[in-house]
Design an enzyme around this catalytic site. Structure first.
Site, PDB file in Angstrom:
ATOM      1  CE  LYS A   1      -2.098  -0.918   3.907  1.00  0.00           C
ATOM      2  NZ  LYS A   1      -1.629  -2.250   4.342  1.00  0.00           N
TER       3      LYS A   1
ATOM      4  NE  ARG B   1      -4.337  -1.031  10.250  1.00  0.00           N
ATOM      5  CZ  ARG B   1      -3.335  -0.692   9.430  1.00  0.00           C
ATOM      6  NH1 ARG B   1      -3.407   0.404   8.716  1.00  0.00           N
ATOM      7  NH2 ARG B   1      -2.281  -1.461   9.332  1.00  0.00           N
TER       8      ARG B   1
ATOM      9  NE  ARG C   1       7.511  -3.835   5.237  1.00  0.00           N
ATOM     10  CZ  ARG C   1       6.221  -3.554   5.316  1.00  0.00           C
ATOM     11  NH1 ARG C   1       5.507  -3.392   4.220  1.00  0.00           N
ATOM     12  NH2 ARG C   1       5.632  -3.440   6.488  1.00  0.00           N
TER      13      ARG C   1
ATOM     14  NE  ARG D   1       6.198  -0.941   9.946  1.00  0.00           N
ATOM     15  CZ  ARG D   1       5.040  -0.991   9.298  1.00  0.00           C
ATOM     16  NH1 ARG D   1       4.949  -0.570   8.063  1.00  0.00           N
ATOM     17  NH2 ARG D   1       3.976  -1.468   9.904  1.00  0.00           N
TER      18      ARG D   1
ATOM     19  NE  ARG E   1       2.136  -5.019  10.995  1.00  0.00           N
ATOM     20  CZ  ARG E   1       3.280  -5.041  10.281  1.00  0.00           C
ATOM     21  NH1 ARG E   1       4.355  -5.596  10.781  1.00  0.00           N
ATOM     22  NH2 ARG E   1       3.307  -4.503   9.085  1.00  0.00           N
TER      23      ARG E   1
HETATM   24  P1  ADP Z   1       0.803  -2.224   7.802  1.00  0.00           P
HETATM   25  O1  ADP Z   1      -0.332  -2.082   6.848  1.00  0.00           O
HETATM   26  O2  ADP Z   1       2.038  -2.805   7.176  1.00  0.00           O
HETATM   27  O3  ADP Z   1       0.454  -2.972   9.049  1.00  0.00           O
HETATM   28  P2  ADP Z   1       0.695   0.647   8.632  1.00  0.00           P
HETATM   29  O4  ADP Z   1       1.839   1.575   8.502  1.00  0.00           O
HETATM   30  O5  ADP Z   1      -0.509   0.943   7.813  1.00  0.00           O
HETATM   31  O6  ADP Z   1       1.307  -0.781   8.296  1.00  0.00           O
HETATM   32  O7  ADP Z   1       0.232   0.569  10.163  1.00  0.00           O
HETATM   33  C1  ADP Z   1       1.130   0.301  11.202  1.00  0.00           C
HETATM   34  C2  ADP Z   1       0.416   0.263  12.550  1.00  0.00           C
HETATM   35  O8  ADP Z   1      -0.124   1.562  12.827  1.00  0.00           O
HETATM   36  C3  ADP Z   1      -0.762  -0.678  12.670  1.00  0.00           C
HETATM   37  O9  ADP Z   1      -0.360  -1.988  13.009  1.00  0.00           O
HETATM   38  C4  ADP Z   1      -1.585  -0.011  13.787  1.00  0.00           C
HETATM   39  O10 ADP Z   1      -1.034  -0.288  15.055  1.00  0.00           O
HETATM   40  C5  ADP Z   1      -1.376   1.471  13.524  1.00  0.00           C
HETATM   41  N1  ADP Z   1      -2.427   2.038  12.628  1.00  0.00           N
HETATM   42  C6  ADP Z   1      -2.218   2.579  11.397  1.00  0.00           C
HETATM   43  N2  ADP Z   1      -3.370   2.996  10.857  1.00  0.00           N
HETATM   44  C7  ADP Z   1      -4.348   2.720  11.766  1.00  0.00           C
HETATM   45  C8  ADP Z   1      -5.753   2.873  11.789  1.00  0.00           C
HETATM   46  N3  ADP Z   1      -6.414   3.425  10.749  1.00  0.00           N
HETATM   47  N4  ADP Z   1      -6.430   2.456  12.884  1.00  0.00           N
HETATM   48  C9  ADP Z   1      -5.784   1.910  13.925  1.00  0.00           C
HETATM   49  N5  ADP Z   1      -4.473   1.715  13.973  1.00  0.00           N
HETATM   50  C10 ADP Z   1      -3.742   2.103  12.907  1.00  0.00           C
END
Ligand code: ADP
Length: 185
Positions: A13, A88, A127, A131, A142
Protein backbone atom coordinates in the site's frame (compact mmCIF):
# COMPACT_ATOMS: atom_id res chain seq x y z
CA UNK A 1 -9.35 12.55 -6.77
CA UNK A 2 -10.07 10.93 -3.42
CA UNK A 3 -8.68 7.42 -3.18
CA UNK A 4 -8.37 4.75 -0.52
CA UNK A 5 -5.68 2.14 -0.98
CA UNK A 6 -6.57 -1.00 0.89
CA UNK A 7 -4.99 -4.37 1.56
CA UNK A 8 -3.34 -6.50 4.22
CA UNK A 9 0.02 -5.63 5.82
CA UNK A 10 2.71 -6.33 3.26
CA UNK A 11 0.46 -5.78 0.25
CA UNK A 12 2.46 -2.76 -0.89
CA UNK A 13 0.00 0.00 0.00
CA UNK A 14 2.67 2.52 1.03
CA UNK A 15 4.80 1.98 -2.07
CA UNK A 16 1.89 2.30 -4.47
CA UNK A 17 0.33 5.21 -2.56
CA UNK A 18 3.55 7.20 -3.06
CA UNK A 19 3.46 6.52 -6.80
CA UNK A 20 -0.21 7.52 -6.98
CA UNK A 21 0.59 10.69 -5.06
CA UNK A 22 3.33 11.66 -7.57
CA UNK A 23 1.38 10.72 -10.68
CA UNK A 24 -1.87 12.47 -9.78
CA UNK A 25 -0.39 15.24 -7.70
CA UNK A 26 -2.40 14.49 -4.58
CA UNK A 27 -1.04 14.18 -1.05
CA UNK A 28 -0.45 10.79 0.52
CA UNK A 29 -1.91 10.39 3.99
CA UNK A 30 -0.60 7.34 5.83
CA UNK A 31 -1.86 6.88 9.38
CA UNK A 32 0.91 4.34 10.06
CA UNK A 33 3.53 6.90 8.99
CA UNK A 34 1.96 9.58 11.17
CA UNK A 35 2.18 7.24 14.15
CA UNK A 36 5.73 6.11 13.39
CA UNK A 37 6.91 9.67 13.02
CA UNK A 38 5.20 10.67 16.28
CA UNK A 39 6.93 7.78 18.05
CA UNK A 40 10.30 8.72 16.57
CA UNK A 41 9.88 12.34 17.66
CA UNK A 42 8.60 11.28 21.08
CA UNK A 43 5.54 13.52 20.86
CA UNK A 44 2.59 13.01 23.26
CA UNK A 45 0.77 11.10 20.51
CA UNK A 46 3.88 8.97 19.98
CA UNK A 47 4.10 8.10 23.66
CA UNK A 48 0.44 7.20 23.67
CA UNK A 49 0.55 4.80 20.73
CA UNK A 50 4.02 3.30 20.97
CA UNK A 51 3.08 0.13 22.84
CA UNK A 52 0.07 -0.40 20.56
CA UNK A 53 2.14 -0.26 17.37
CA UNK A 54 4.79 -2.42 18.99
CA UNK A 55 2.33 -5.28 19.42
CA UNK A 56 0.59 -4.75 16.08
CA UNK A 57 -2.79 -3.96 17.60
CA UNK A 58 -4.98 -1.07 16.43
CA UNK A 59 -4.96 2.44 17.80
CA UNK A 60 -8.49 3.19 19.18
CA UNK A 61 -10.94 4.41 16.53
CA UNK A 62 -11.68 7.77 18.21
CA UNK A 63 -7.99 8.61 18.25
CA UNK A 64 -7.42 7.75 14.58
CA UNK A 65 -10.61 9.38 13.37
CA UNK A 66 -9.89 12.59 15.28
CA UNK A 67 -6.41 12.69 13.85
CA UNK A 68 -7.50 12.11 10.24
CA UNK A 69 -10.33 14.60 10.56
CA UNK A 70 -7.90 17.30 11.77
CA UNK A 71 -5.35 16.45 9.11
CA UNK A 72 -7.90 16.59 6.28
CA UNK A 73 -8.79 20.15 7.26
CA UNK A 74 -5.46 21.31 5.85
CA UNK A 75 -5.71 23.08 2.55
CA UNK A 76 -3.42 20.68 0.72
CA UNK A 77 -6.13 17.99 0.91
CA UNK A 78 -8.77 20.20 -0.67
CA UNK A 79 -8.50 18.72 -4.17
CA UNK A 80 -7.95 15.12 -3.20
CA UNK A 81 -5.67 12.62 -1.47
CA UNK A 82 -4.73 9.01 -1.26
CA UNK A 83 -5.48 7.41 2.11
CA UNK A 84 -3.22 4.55 3.17
CA UNK A 85 -3.95 2.60 6.35
CA UNK A 86 -7.28 4.29 6.96
CA UNK A 87 -10.11 3.37 7.35
CA UNK A 88 -9.06 0.16 9.04
CA UNK A 89 -12.27 -0.75 10.87
CA UNK A 90 -15.95 -0.43 9.95
CA UNK A 91 -16.53 2.33 12.56
CA UNK A 92 -13.63 4.26 10.98
CA UNK A 93 -15.18 3.81 7.53
CA UNK A 94 -18.51 5.11 8.81
CA UNK A 95 -16.82 8.07 10.47
CA UNK A 96 -14.94 8.83 7.25
CA UNK A 97 -18.20 8.76 5.28
CA UNK A 98 -19.58 11.31 7.67
CA UNK A 99 -16.52 13.54 7.23
CA UNK A 100 -16.95 13.36 3.45
CA UNK A 101 -20.67 14.12 3.62
CA UNK A 102 -20.12 17.14 5.81
CA UNK A 103 -17.76 18.53 3.18
CA UNK A 104 -20.04 17.53 0.32
CA UNK A 105 -17.32 15.34 -1.14
CA UNK A 106 -17.27 11.77 -2.32
CA UNK A 107 -14.83 8.91 -2.66
CA UNK A 108 -13.64 8.19 -6.22
CA UNK A 109 -12.01 4.83 -5.77
CA UNK A 110 -11.30 2.14 -3.23
CA UNK A 111 -8.34 0.19 -4.56
CA UNK A 112 -8.15 -3.30 -3.18
CA UNK A 113 -4.61 -4.67 -3.52
CA UNK A 114 -4.84 -8.44 -3.70
CA UNK A 115 -1.86 -10.51 -2.59
CA UNK A 116 -1.92 -14.21 -1.62
CA UNK A 117 -1.70 -14.66 2.13
CA UNK A 118 1.40 -16.84 1.98
CA UNK A 119 3.37 -14.06 0.28
CA UNK A 120 2.67 -11.39 2.87
CA UNK A 121 4.90 -12.56 5.72
CA UNK A 122 7.84 -13.18 3.35
CA UNK A 123 7.47 -9.75 1.83
CA UNK A 124 7.40 -7.95 5.17
CA UNK A 125 10.38 -9.89 6.47
CA UNK A 126 12.42 -9.27 3.35
CA UNK A 127 11.66 -5.55 2.98
CA UNK A 128 13.94 -4.90 5.95
CA UNK A 129 12.60 -1.51 6.93
CA UNK A 130 13.64 -2.16 10.51
CA UNK A 131 10.14 -1.53 11.85
CA UNK A 132 9.71 -2.76 15.42
CA UNK A 133 6.48 -4.51 14.36
CA UNK A 134 8.13 -6.47 11.52
CA UNK A 135 9.01 -9.61 13.50
CA UNK A 136 7.29 -12.94 12.67
CA UNK A 137 5.18 -12.96 15.86
CA UNK A 138 4.02 -9.37 15.41
CA UNK A 139 3.33 -9.82 11.73
CA UNK A 140 1.11 -12.77 12.65
CA UNK A 141 -0.78 -10.56 15.07
CA UNK A 142 -1.13 -7.78 12.46
CA UNK A 143 -2.51 -10.27 9.95
CA UNK A 144 -4.98 -11.63 12.52
CA UNK A 145 -6.10 -8.10 13.33
CA UNK A 146 -6.43 -7.49 9.60
CA UNK A 147 -8.69 -10.52 9.01
CA UNK A 148 -10.84 -9.75 12.01
CA UNK A 149 -11.15 -5.97 12.04
CA UNK A 150 -10.08 -4.65 8.67
CA UNK A 151 -11.33 -7.13 6.09
CA UNK A 152 -14.99 -6.19 6.88
CA UNK A 153 -14.20 -2.67 5.63
CA UNK A 154 -14.11 -4.16 2.14
CA UNK A 155 -17.71 -5.39 2.40
CA UNK A 156 -18.70 -1.97 3.62
CA UNK A 157 -17.32 -0.30 0.48
CA UNK A 158 -18.59 -3.03 -1.82
CA UNK A 159 -22.06 -1.76 -1.03
CA UNK A 160 -21.03 1.67 -2.33
CA UNK A 161 -19.81 0.39 -5.70
CA UNK A 162 -16.38 2.04 -5.56
CA UNK A 163 -14.19 -1.04 -5.12
CA UNK A 164 -11.61 -1.72 -7.86
CA UNK A 165 -9.62 -4.92 -7.45
CA UNK A 166 -5.95 -4.75 -8.38
CA UNK A 167 -3.74 -7.79 -8.53
CA UNK A 168 -0.85 -6.94 -6.21
CA UNK A 169 1.66 -9.51 -7.42
CA UNK A 170 4.42 -8.57 -9.87
CA UNK A 171 6.92 -5.73 -10.14
CA UNK A 172 6.20 -2.36 -8.53
CA UNK A 173 5.87 -0.79 -12.01
CA UNK A 174 3.57 -3.53 -13.23
CA UNK A 175 1.26 -3.15 -10.25
CA UNK A 176 1.27 0.61 -10.65
CA UNK A 177 0.23 0.26 -14.31
CA UNK A 178 -2.72 -1.85 -13.16
CA UNK A 179 -3.63 0.83 -10.63
CA UNK A 180 -3.57 3.57 -13.26
CA UNK A 181 -5.73 1.47 -15.52
CA UNK A 182 -8.18 0.81 -12.67
CA UNK A 183 -8.35 4.52 -11.89
CA UNK A 184 -8.77 5.62 -15.47
CA UNK A 185 -11.34 3.01 -16.54
P1 ADP B 1 0.80 -2.22 7.80
O1 ADP B 1 -0.33 -2.08 6.85
O2 ADP B 1 2.04 -2.80 7.18
O3 ADP B 1 0.45 -2.97 9.05
P2 ADP B 1 0.69 0.65 8.63
O4 ADP B 1 1.84 1.58 8.50
O5 ADP B 1 -0.51 0.94 7.81
O6 ADP B 1 1.31 -0.78 8.30
O7 ADP B 1 0.23 0.57 10.16
C1 ADP B 1 1.13 0.30 11.20
C2 ADP B 1 0.42 0.26 12.55
O8 ADP B 1 -0.12 1.56 12.83
C3 ADP B 1 -0.76 -0.68 12.67
O9 ADP B 1 -0.36 -1.99 13.01
C4 ADP B 1 -1.59 -0.01 13.79
O10 ADP B 1 -1.03 -0.29 15.05
C5 ADP B 1 -1.38 1.47 13.52
N1 ADP B 1 -2.43 2.04 12.63
C6 ADP B 1 -2.22 2.58 11.40
N2 ADP B 1 -3.37 3.00 10.86
C7 ADP B 1 -4.35 2.72 11.77
C8 ADP B 1 -5.75 2.87 11.79
N3 ADP B 1 -6.41 3.42 10.75
N4 ADP B 1 -6.43 2.46 12.88
C9 ADP B 1 -5.78 1.91 13.92
N5 ADP B 1 -4.47 1.71 13.97
C10 ADP B 1 -3.74 2.10 12.91
Amino acid sequence: MRIIIFGPPGAGKGTQAKLISDEYNIPHLSTGEIFRSAIKNETPLGKEVKSILDTGDLVPDEKVVGLVEEELKKEKYEDGYVLDGFPRTVPQAKAFDKILKEKNKSLDAFLQLQVPEEELIDRILSRGEGRSDDTPEKIKNRLNVYWEETQPVLNYYQEQDVVRKVEGVGSIEEIFRRIKKALED
